[in-house]
Design a protein around this motif. Structure first.
Motif, PDB file in Angstrom:
ATOM      1  N   UNK A 267     132.611 -23.715 -12.844  1.00 19.43           N
ATOM      2  CA  UNK A 267     132.792 -22.275 -12.725  1.00 19.43           C
ATOM      3  C   UNK A 267     133.452 -21.995 -11.390  1.00 19.43           C
ATOM      4  N   UNK A 268     134.756 -21.735 -11.438  1.00 17.30           N
ATOM      5  CA  UNK A 268     135.541 -21.416 -10.249  1.00 17.30           C
ATOM      6  C   UNK A 268     136.242 -20.086 -10.512  1.00 17.30           C
ATOM      7  N   UNK A 269     135.619 -18.968 -10.097  1.00 17.55           N
ATOM      8  CA  UNK A 269     136.181 -17.653 -10.420  1.00 17.55           C
ATOM      9  C   UNK A 269     137.490 -17.328  -9.714  1.00 17.55           C
ATOM     10  N   UNK A 270     138.002 -18.243  -8.887  1.00 20.12           N
ATOM     11  CA  UNK A 270     139.321 -18.021  -8.280  1.00 20.12           C
ATOM     12  C   UNK A 270     140.435 -18.208  -9.304  1.00 20.12           C
ATOM     13  N   UNK A 271     140.137 -18.915 -10.371  1.00 23.26           N
ATOM     14  CA  UNK A 271     141.168 -19.296 -11.344  1.00 23.26           C
ATOM     15  C   UNK A 271     140.791 -18.825 -12.747  1.00 23.26           C
ATOM     16  N   UNK A 272     141.770 -18.695 -13.641  1.00 20.22           N
ATOM     17  CA  UNK A 272     141.487 -18.218 -14.998  1.00 20.22           C
ATOM     18  C   UNK A 272     140.545 -19.171 -15.740  1.00 20.22           C
ATOM     19  N   UNK A 273     139.656 -18.610 -16.523  1.00 22.70           N
ATOM     20  CA  UNK A 273     138.805 -19.426 -17.374  1.00 22.70           C
ATOM     21  C   UNK A 273     139.615 -19.943 -18.563  1.00 22.70           C
ATOM     22  N   UNK A 274     139.204 -21.097 -19.052  1.00 21.86           N
ATOM     23  CA  UNK A 274     139.936 -21.718 -20.146  1.00 21.86           C
ATOM     24  C   UNK A 274     141.074 -22.599 -19.685  1.00 21.86           C
ATOM     25  N   UNK A 275     141.202 -22.795 -18.368  1.00 19.34           N
ATOM     26  CA  UNK A 275     142.258 -23.644 -17.813  1.00 19.34           C
ATOM     27  C   UNK A 275     141.669 -24.963 -17.301  1.00 19.34           C
ATOM     28  N   UNK A 276     142.456 -26.029 -17.407  1.00 17.51           N
ATOM     29  CA  UNK A 276     142.080 -27.310 -16.833  1.00 17.51           C
ATOM     30  C   UNK A 276     142.529 -27.356 -15.373  1.00 17.51           C
ATOM     31  N   UNK A 289     140.555 -42.634 -14.041  1.00 19.25           N
ATOM     32  CA  UNK A 289     140.821 -41.266 -14.475  1.00 19.25           C
ATOM     33  C   UNK A 289     140.871 -40.309 -13.295  1.00 19.25           C
ATOM     34  N   UNK A 290     141.671 -39.257 -13.439  1.00 21.90           N
ATOM     35  CA  UNK A 290     141.743 -38.207 -12.431  1.00 21.90           C
ATOM     36  C   UNK A 290     140.453 -37.387 -12.439  1.00 21.90           C
ATOM     37  N   UNK A 291     140.193 -36.693 -11.324  1.00 22.14           N
ATOM     38  CA  UNK A 291     139.125 -35.701 -11.291  1.00 22.14           C
ATOM     39  C   UNK A 291     139.663 -34.450 -11.973  1.00 22.14           C
ATOM     40  N   UNK A 292     139.150 -34.193 -13.168  1.00 23.28           N
ATOM     41  CA  UNK A 292     139.674 -33.115 -14.018  1.00 23.28           C
ATOM     42  C   UNK A 292     138.513 -32.259 -14.503  1.00 23.28           C
ATOM     43  N   UNK A 293     138.657 -30.939 -14.360  1.00 24.48           N
ATOM     44  CA  UNK A 293     137.624 -30.009 -14.793  1.00 24.48           C
ATOM     45  C   UNK A 293     138.197 -29.027 -15.817  1.00 24.48           C
ATOM     46  N   UNK A 294     137.300 -28.488 -16.639  1.00 26.37           N
ATOM     47  CA  UNK A 294     137.634 -27.336 -17.466  1.00 26.37           C
ATOM     48  C   UNK A 294     136.889 -26.138 -16.886  1.00 26.37           C
ATOM     49  N   UNK A 295     137.630 -25.102 -16.517  1.00 28.59           N
ATOM     50  CA  UNK A 295     137.042 -23.930 -15.869  1.00 28.59           C
ATOM     51  C   UNK A 295     136.542 -22.944 -16.913  1.00 28.59           C
ATOM     52  N   UNK A 296     135.246 -22.621 -16.864  1.00 30.66           N
ATOM     53  CA  UNK A 296     134.654 -21.709 -17.849  1.00 30.66           C
ATOM     54  C   UNK A 296     133.736 -20.713 -17.135  1.00 30.66           C
ATOM     55  N   UNK A 297     133.370 -19.655 -17.844  1.00 35.96           N
ATOM     56  CA  UNK A 297     132.498 -18.629 -17.274  1.00 35.96           C
ATOM     57  C   UNK A 297     131.050 -19.108 -17.248  1.00 35.96           C
ATOM     58  N   UNK A 298     130.224 -18.410 -16.469  1.00 35.11           N
ATOM     59  CA  UNK A 298     128.827 -18.813 -16.297  1.00 35.11           C
ATOM     60  C   UNK A 298     128.018 -18.742 -17.586  1.00 35.11           C
ATOM     61  N   UNK A 299     128.289 -17.760 -18.415  1.00 35.80           N
ATOM     62  CA  UNK A 299     127.544 -17.649 -19.672  1.00 35.80           C
ATOM     63  C   UNK A 299     127.776 -18.873 -20.543  1.00 35.80           C
TER      64      UNK A 299
END
Length: 449
Positions: A267-276, A289-299
């Motif tokens: 959860x990184x609110x600086x960036x759009x949710x649904x983005x890698x 492997x790279x350090x890769x996250x999927x950014x999602x909302x807290x809910x």
């Protein structure tokens, strides 16, 4: 420019002297530790609720302790993976060897650093990138993807076969300092030598680093593809033995699924949710492997935690610890200290705290339970298993409020199969080939320790 007006100091001080609230707060804080004086006991009583209606069935034991080392990510990950072993083999207590992973992570990080130095030879040594790389080349901390990189190459073994006997395993400060000094020296040599000399220099440096590391820790007694024999006693006092390789133990007994591997959600609110989001140049194993996250909302994060726990699976998570964490009572709650009573008010949002260097992921732990009120989908509290020993929290366990989870939790790890279809599809879309790329010094690139 607006210089400080010295004459104003006396005026301000005089005004504060007539403020009874400030005088009371000043008297208290000059006589007591702020954390002790401002702890809200009423709030503590309200939030110290150990009832959880969704939790894993296994009682993990023993309580683990990383001691004076930054191995929390290894402890959280192995605490998660020991549970299938305990169930399958009917064990009362069990630990995977964190030291085994620690040894190879140190070795691989040193080699990864040398590679990054070579790759950045054209950058000025004063550049932000090179200076950041030189800051802490082999620090203890890590990310879950880095854990997977080590396990994919070296596997997992029981702690009985390779424990924490070496002093520097549990107190790594001096060891890290010596490694860092040597690697900075090597960095200078790699940047200044002829290109033709690089391969030979790299090989000799790898050998020298291995020699230095084995001064502090023994080479583990079994290689990733070598068969080991482990004898153990189950809950019923029956004796058994297992013969397999570390790689087989990781998949067959720890039930670590690598095709596809677990995924990290943040959860990184600086960036759009649904983005890698990818962290550039952050890793530990060359070719890993790279350090890769999927950014999602807290809910979404909260619901996925509850869903995974309902399937009898714990959740690896990363937070800004020990922010708002009471180690004596074992409660993690944003409102646990009454700072407002002394006029100390904070207004930054989570996004702004990240932007201005006030918040980042510093520690990894395990969620083993949560409480979801009837008719709702989002938990109100979580049971957290830490790796600071039995004297931290209540026998190593903490209660974390939902507000704390939303404000200071940054990452969870779930199996790919846990994802709802719309999130799973993102990994197969164009976004997978074009993630948001953040520099290695971004707060999302912080390593949990």
């Amino acid at each position: 420019m607006s210089s400080l007006n010295v004459a104003a100091l006396s005026k301000w001080n005089s005004a504060l002297g007539n403020d009874p609230t400030h005088n009371l707060a000043s008297t208290v804080l000059k006589n007591y530790n702020a954390d002790d004086a401002l702890l809200d006991k009423t709030r503590l009583t309200q939030q110290d609720n150990r009832v959880f209606n969704t939790k894993i069935s296994a009682d993990t034991a023993p309580v683990t302790n990383q001691r004076a080392s930054g191995r929390c990510w290894l402890f959280a990950a192995t605490n998660e993976l020991r549970i299938p072993v305990m169930k399958q083999l009917n064990l009362k207590e069990f630990e995977l060897s964190q030291a085994y992973l620690f040894f190879y992570d140190k070795l691989e990080k040193a080699n990864y650093f040398l590679d990054q130095v070579v790759q950045s030879r054209d950058e000025p040594v004063e550049s932000r990138l090179v200076q950041y790389l030189l800051t802490s080349p082999t620090e203890d901390g890590g990310q879950y993807s880095m854990f997977l990189n080590i396990v994919k190459k070296y596997g997992l073994i029981p702690k009985d076969l390779y424990g924490d006997q070496a002093f520097s395993t549990t107190a790594s400060r001096k060891w890290n300092a010596l490694l860092t000094t040597k690697l900075r020296e090597f960095a200078q040599q790699l940047r200044q030598c002829d290109v033709a000399d690089l391969p030979q220099m790299r090989e000799q440096m790898q050998k020298d680093i291995f020699k230095l590391i084995t001064l502090f820790m023994d080479l583990p007694p079994v290689g990733p593809n070598n068969t080991f024999k482990w004898e153990y006693q189950d809950k019923d006092k029956n004796t058994h033995s297992i013969e397999c390789t570390p790689l087989q133990f990781a998949t067959d007994y720890c039930q670590l699924s690598l095709q596809p591997p677990p995924v990290s959600l943040i959860n990184d609110p600086r960036h759009p949710y649904g983005e890698l989001i990818k962290i550039d140049k952050l890793g530990n194993v060359i070719g890993g492997d790279d350090v890769l996250y999927l950014n999602v909302d807290n809910e979404t994060l909260s619901k996925l935690v509850a869903k995974r726990l309902s399937k009898d699976k714990p959740v690896f998570f990363g937070s800004h610890t020990p922010k708002y964490m009471d180690k004596k009572f074992g409660v993690m709650d944003v409102q646990l200290w009454n700072y407002k009573a002394v006029g100390y008010n904070l207004t930054q949002s989570k996004a702004d705290r990240i932007k201005y260097g006030e918040s980042l992921m510093t520690h990894a732990m395990l969620i083993t339970g949560c409480h979801v009120p009837e008719g709702e989908q989002v938990p109100v509290r979580y049971r957290v298993e830490n790796s600071w020993g039995k004297d931290s929290g209540k026998d190593g366990l903490y209660v974390m409020t939902q507000e704390y989870f939303e404000e200071y939790c940054f990452q969870i790890v779930v199996d790919f199969e846990d994802l709802p279809q719309e999130l799973a599809d993102i990994y197969k879309s164009d976004k997978a080939a074009n993630p948001i790329v953040l520099p290695i010094w971004d707060p999302m690139g912080a390593l949990a320790e």
